[in-house]
Design an enzyme around this catalytic site. Structure first.
Site, mmCIF file in Angstrom:
data_model
loop_
_atom_site.group_PDB
_atom_site.id
_atom_site.type_symbol
_atom_site.label_atom_id
_atom_site.label_comp_id
_atom_site.label_asym_id
_atom_site.label_seq_id
_atom_site.Cartn_x
_atom_site.Cartn_y
_atom_site.Cartn_z
ATOM 1 C CE LYS A 49 12.213 6.811 -29.863
ATOM 2 N NZ LYS A 49 11.791 7.764 -30.678
ATOM 3 C CD GLN A 93 14.833 10.083 -32.064
ATOM 4 O OE1 GLN A 93 14.381 9.441 -32.092
ATOM 5 N NE2 GLN A 93 15.444 10.913 -31.205
ATOM 6 C CG ASP A 116 7.867 10.357 -34.322
ATOM 7 O OD1 ASP A 116 7.667 9.926 -32.806
ATOM 8 O OD2 ASP A 116 8.633 10.786 -34.130
HETATM 9 N N1 GUN Z 1 13.318 12.574 -30.140
HETATM 10 C C1 GUN Z 1 12.859 13.439 -29.015
HETATM 11 N N2 GUN Z 1 12.057 13.187 -28.848
HETATM 12 C C2 GUN Z 1 11.409 12.087 -30.418
HETATM 13 C C3 GUN Z 1 10.314 10.981 -29.976
HETATM 14 O O1 GUN Z 1 9.480 11.540 -29.597
HETATM 15 N N3 GUN Z 1 10.496 11.701 -31.927
HETATM 16 C C4 GUN Z 1 11.303 12.086 -32.554
HETATM 17 N N4 GUN Z 1 11.286 12.130 -33.830
HETATM 18 N N5 GUN Z 1 12.257 12.575 -31.826
HETATM 19 C C5 GUN Z 1 12.289 12.313 -31.058
#
Ligand code: GUN
Length: 282
Positions: A49, A93, A116
């Site tokens: 990211k 995350q 998100d």
């Molecule tokens: N864990 C795995 N994929 C994601 C995601 O797209 N966002 C978040 N916050 N955690 C994740």
């Protein structure tokens, strides 16, 4: 032979467009990621990211908390990021270590910075048919369907998995796009029969090669959200080799849905930055 829905190519195209838009906007959006503990997969996702941020001209800040962090300490960090005027998007995350109450942490994120789309207010708006931020994986899937001009209105869409990050928001997005939607889960009585009716089949359960050829209608569009290890290889929920000839279109793993998630996160962060800049002017 079916069309391969190339998420890698589509995401690269969208990131290139986004990079130009950001450069022309005069804005310097910022994303903050919060990671608790040292799960290698989570660390890898967060690194990806940050790399995408760099690629498109989004600044990024990484907050790292120890594996034994308390809910209170994570919530305090999130609140500090809410107050920080330089931050446009906050991503916590998941999963977090067991002692952290993820619901409270997600609930503490300012919904205007929830790129998100996991905050209950954003989920609620999505289900009301007027989304602001919607979860990145299902939104990326909608973008991929649009890119390949796959008709959604009137289609019978069947989703396998009812998770908060994929299954449920996927259902809302498909419903908002006028599909007829079914969500299947572990208690569904005759899964194969439900799946066999799908014009669009989305699997998000994390079981390698769970979806077999017999479960797929001829000409169906098959979207595979699973990322699983099988005999040292990354595979999806769908038995790709067996299904690819019967489907009209199918996403590969890797290179299908995954890259679209990151592209959507970047798009959401830029949108947040634009909206916050407008709010400052008004
Ligand atoms: N864990 C795995 N994929 C994601 C995601 O797209 N966002 C978040 N916050 N955690 C994740």
């Amino acid at each position: 032979m079916s069309t391969i829905l190339d998420g890698k190519k589509t995401s690269e195209k969208r990131l290139a467009i986004l990079k130009e838009e950001i450069a022309g906007s005069g804005l310097r959006p910022h994303l903050a990621t919060v990671i608790v503990g040292n799960d290698p997969a989570s660390q890898m996702y967060v690194r990806m990211k940050h790399k995408a941020c760099e690629q498109v001209g989004i600044g990024s800040v990484g907050v790292e908390l120890p594996a034994d962090a308390s809910t209170r300490s994570v919530v305090d960090k999130v609140r500090a990021l809410n107050r920080d005027g330089t931050i446009d998007g906050i991503l916590v995350q998941l999963p977090m270590p067991q002692q952290v109450d993820a619901e409270r942490v997600i609930g503490a994120i300012d919904p205007n910075k929830d790129v998100d789309g996991y905050h209950p207010e954003n989920m609620g708006n999505l289900f009301l048919g007027r989304p602001r931020f919607s979860s990145c994986t299902p939104t990326g899937i909608m973008t991929l369907l649009a890119e390949y001009q796959i008709p959604v209105a009137g289609a019978r869409a069947v989703i396998v998995g009812r998770s908060i990050d994929v299954g449920r928001p996927m259902a809302a997005l498909l419903l908002n796009a006028d599909a007829t939607v079914t969500i299947c889960h572990s208690k569904t009585k005759d899964l194969a029969e439900e799946l066999k009716r799908a014009d669009i089949l989305v699997s998000a359960i994390g079981k390698p090669h769970f979806i077999t050829r017999e479960m797929v209608k001829e000409g169906a569009v098959v979207i595979d959200v699973g990322i699983n290890q099988l005999e040292g290889k990354l595979v999806g929920d769908v038995d790709f080799e067996a299904v690819k000839d019967i489907a009209s279109a199918i996403t590969p793993v890797p290179g299908g849905v995954g890259p679209m998630t990151i592209a959507t996160l970047m798009e959401n962060t830029f949108r947040s930055a634009k909206e916050r800049a407008c709010d400052r002017v008004l």
